[in-house]
Design an enzyme around this catalytic site. Structure first.
Site, PDB file in Angstrom:
ATOM      1  N   ASN A  17       0.834  -1.200   0.000  1.00 49.91           N
ATOM      2  CA  ASN A  17       0.000   0.000   0.000  1.00 49.91           C
ATOM      3  C   ASN A  17       0.868   1.249   0.000  1.00 49.91           C
ATOM      4  O   ASN A  17       1.963   1.274   0.558  1.00 49.91           O
ATOM      5  CB  ASN A  17      -0.956  -0.006   1.201  1.00 49.91           C
ATOM      6  CG  ASN A  17      -0.404   0.720   2.408  1.00 49.91           C
ATOM      7  OD1 ASN A  17      -0.472   1.948   2.482  1.00 49.91           O
ATOM      8  ND2 ASN A  17       0.164  -0.030   3.347  1.00 49.91           N
ATOM      9  N   PHE A  58      -1.901   8.113   4.294  1.00 49.81           N
ATOM     10  CA  PHE A  58      -2.708   8.687   5.377  1.00 49.81           C
ATOM     11  C   PHE A  58      -3.964   9.372   4.843  1.00 49.81           C
ATOM     12  O   PHE A  58      -4.290  10.507   5.238  1.00 49.81           O
ATOM     13  CB  PHE A  58      -1.899   9.685   6.216  1.00 49.81           C
ATOM     14  CG  PHE A  58      -0.797   9.098   7.054  1.00 49.81           C
ATOM     15  CD1 PHE A  58      -0.706   7.739   7.286  1.00 49.81           C
ATOM     16  CD2 PHE A  58       0.150   9.939   7.620  1.00 49.81           C
ATOM     17  CE1 PHE A  58       0.323   7.224   8.075  1.00 49.81           C
ATOM     18  CE2 PHE A  58       1.174   9.435   8.422  1.00 49.81           C
ATOM     19  CZ  PHE A  58       1.264   8.074   8.645  1.00 49.81           C
ATOM     20  N   SER A  94       5.481   5.182   8.779  1.00 46.73           N
ATOM     21  CA  SER A  94       4.903   4.881   7.476  1.00 46.73           C
ATOM     22  C   SER A  94       5.872   5.307   6.375  1.00 46.73           C
ATOM     23  O   SER A  94       6.447   6.395   6.434  1.00 46.73           O
ATOM     24  CB  SER A  94       3.577   5.615   7.286  1.00 46.73           C
ATOM     25  OG  SER A  94       3.142   5.505   5.941  1.00 46.73           O
ATOM     26  N   ASN A 145       4.950   6.100   3.427  1.00 45.14           N
ATOM     27  CA  ASN A 145       4.151   6.714   2.369  1.00 45.14           C
ATOM     28  C   ASN A 145       3.910   8.213   2.531  1.00 45.14           C
ATOM     29  O   ASN A 145       3.192   8.814   1.738  1.00 45.14           O
ATOM     30  CB  ASN A 145       2.803   5.980   2.261  1.00 45.14           C
ATOM     31  CG  ASN A 145       2.994   4.519   1.929  1.00 45.14           C
ATOM     32  OD1 ASN A 145       3.834   4.174   1.096  1.00 45.14           O
ATOM     33  ND2 ASN A 145       2.245   3.650   2.585  1.00 45.14           N
ATOM     34  N   THR A 146       4.479   8.826   3.574  1.00 50.34           N
ATOM     35  CA  THR A 146       4.466  10.277   3.729  1.00 50.34           C
ATOM     36  C   THR A 146       5.905  10.761   3.666  1.00 50.34           C
ATOM     37  O   THR A 146       6.723  10.339   4.484  1.00 50.34           O
ATOM     38  CB  THR A 146       3.816  10.681   5.069  1.00 50.34           C
ATOM     39  OG1 THR A 146       2.438  10.314   5.066  1.00 50.34           O
ATOM     40  CG2 THR A 146       3.927  12.184   5.293  1.00 50.34           C
ATOM     41  N   LYS A 194       5.225   3.656  17.103  1.00 53.19           N
ATOM     42  CA  LYS A 194       5.210   2.611  16.084  1.00 53.19           C
ATOM     43  C   LYS A 194       6.447   2.746  15.211  1.00 53.19           C
ATOM     44  O   LYS A 194       6.699   3.818  14.653  1.00 53.19           O
ATOM     45  CB  LYS A 194       3.950   2.703  15.224  1.00 53.19           C
ATOM     46  CG  LYS A 194       3.780   1.530  14.263  1.00 53.19           C
ATOM     47  CD  LYS A 194       2.390   1.499  13.674  1.00 53.19           C
ATOM     48  CE  LYS A 194       2.151   0.247  12.834  1.00 53.19           C
ATOM     49  NZ  LYS A 194       0.762   0.150  12.364  1.00 53.19           N
ATOM     50  N   ASN A 214       5.667  -1.458  11.469  1.00 56.60           N
ATOM     51  CA  ASN A 214       4.926  -0.940  10.328  1.00 56.60           C
ATOM     52  C   ASN A 214       5.270  -1.781   9.090  1.00 56.60           C
ATOM     53  O   ASN A 214       5.923  -2.828   9.202  1.00 56.60           O
ATOM     54  CB  ASN A 214       5.286   0.534  10.104  1.00 56.60           C
ATOM     55  CG  ASN A 214       4.114   1.348   9.593  1.00 56.60           C
ATOM     56  OD1 ASN A 214       3.401   0.919   8.697  1.00 56.60           O
ATOM     57  ND2 ASN A 214       3.919   2.531  10.150  1.00 56.60           N
TER      58      ASN A 214
END
Length: 342
Positions: free
Chosen positions: A116, A120, A181, A183-184, A212, A241
């Site tokens: 993925n 967010f 994450s 993805n940011t 996390k 994560n």
């Protein structure tokens, strides 16, 4: 093979022409509309009590729903009915944001994995606070995962997290600080010593705060982060994560290796367990751990508990195995006698 894997999963995986995000949203919307009698029947079938207390919170069983499944908390009453002993919503940001461009969610079916790059996508902290105020308390503990708004510069990250915290901590049994994450842009930079210290100082309060972490950190980097967590009052660690690695992908899924984003599911099983074991050993057991990543069976969950986790969470395993896995893990996941005695 269960009814879910034989019948429900193939049907869900065909929705939207096989688009994973379409199926995800379709399922959430149906779960959100389930009437009270249906929820009660599900609770009788899937519910399992095996209470445990971790970081001062009492959990009816050790298995939770990981962040990312129900970001905006739209189906909250359904998760306890499906047997989860706790629920983590989010990741939510101070500002509403659409996330990354679609498509951004991919099933690596032969590997039982998911890639993925959602970014967010969520309706924002204020919208979640309004929903939680209207809903009232859940029957199980609620965790809320906080992330940084994409438009917020890294130097303003603490205030961004604090905005979300102020809105949401009255509804949370614990707060998860998501700095891992992939993805940011730049978010993982917040895992360094000074950034984590500043965040923990700002968010210290009556609600337990967990950090996390990414599975891609080196052991020295994890050790440094753990020292900061211990020094600044973190209540625990969530490990891990998603990973940027593509190790463990089945050859049939290699065409997905070039897709940007984090990989979860079975390819992450061994690495997430390694990280949990290292965190437990390095912290001397002083930081309770929620183990997440590649838990596809009760045996996987038991091994995670043996590695040092106190609780476990499901994401990809739930997508591939359905609610039967929740009950299987709640009933069957046990730390070994030696691990339980630690």
């Amino acid at each position: 093979m269960s009814l879910f894997t034989n019948v429900a999963r193939p049907a869900l995986f065909r929705l939207g022409g096989g688009d994973a995000e379409h199926a995800h949203e379709w399922t959430l919307n149906r779960l959100a509309k389930l009437p009270a009698p249906a929820l009660a029947a599900m609770r009788r079938w899937y519910g399992f009590s095996n209470p445990v207390e971790v970081f001062g919170v009492r959990f009816p069983n050790r298995v939770g729903l990981a962040a990312g499944v129900d970001k905006n908390g739209i189906a909250l009453p359904a998760w306890p009915a499906l047997g989860f002993g706790f629920v983590e919503v989010g990741t939510v940001t101070a500002k509403p944001q659409p996330g990354n461009d679609k498509p951004r969610l991919f099933r690596a079916k032969a590997s039982e994995g998911i890639i993925n790059r959602m970014g967010f996508n969520n309706a924002g902290a204020a919208a979640l606070a309004d929903r939680l105020a209207e809903l009232g308390p859940l029957d199980v503990p609620l965790g809320i995962s906080l992330g940084k708004s994409k438009v917020t510069p890294l130097e303003d990250a603490v205030e961004d997290y604090l905005t979300s915290y102020r809105l949401l901590h009255p509804y949370a049994d614990y707060i998860a600080v998501n700095v891992s994450s992939p993805n940011t842009p730049g978010l993982r930079n917040l895992q360094d010593r000074d950034s984590i210290a500043a965040l923990l100082k700002a968010l210290a309060g009556d609600v337990p705060v967990l950090v996390k972490i990414a599975p891609d950190l080196t052991e020295p980097a994890i050790a440094e982060l753990l020292g900061v967590c211990l020094d600044h009052g973190a209540a625990g660690i969530i490990a891990t994560n998603t990973t940027l690695s593509r190790d463990g992908l089945d050859p049939a899924d290699r065409h997905l290796a070039s897709e940007a984003g984090g990989l979860s599911g079975a390819p992450l099983t061994a690495r997430s367990r390694e990280v949990v074991r290292f965190v437990h050993r390095e912290s001397g057991g002083r930081l309770p751990i929620i183990g997440v990543g590649g838990i596809m069976s009760a045996d996987d969950a038991s091994r995670m508990l043996d590695a040092g986790a106190a609780l476990v969470q499901l994401y990809s395993g739930f997508i591939y195995k359905g609610p039967d896995l929740v009950l299987e893990v709640a009933r069957g996941a046990r730390p070994s006698r030696a691990a339980a005695a630690r």
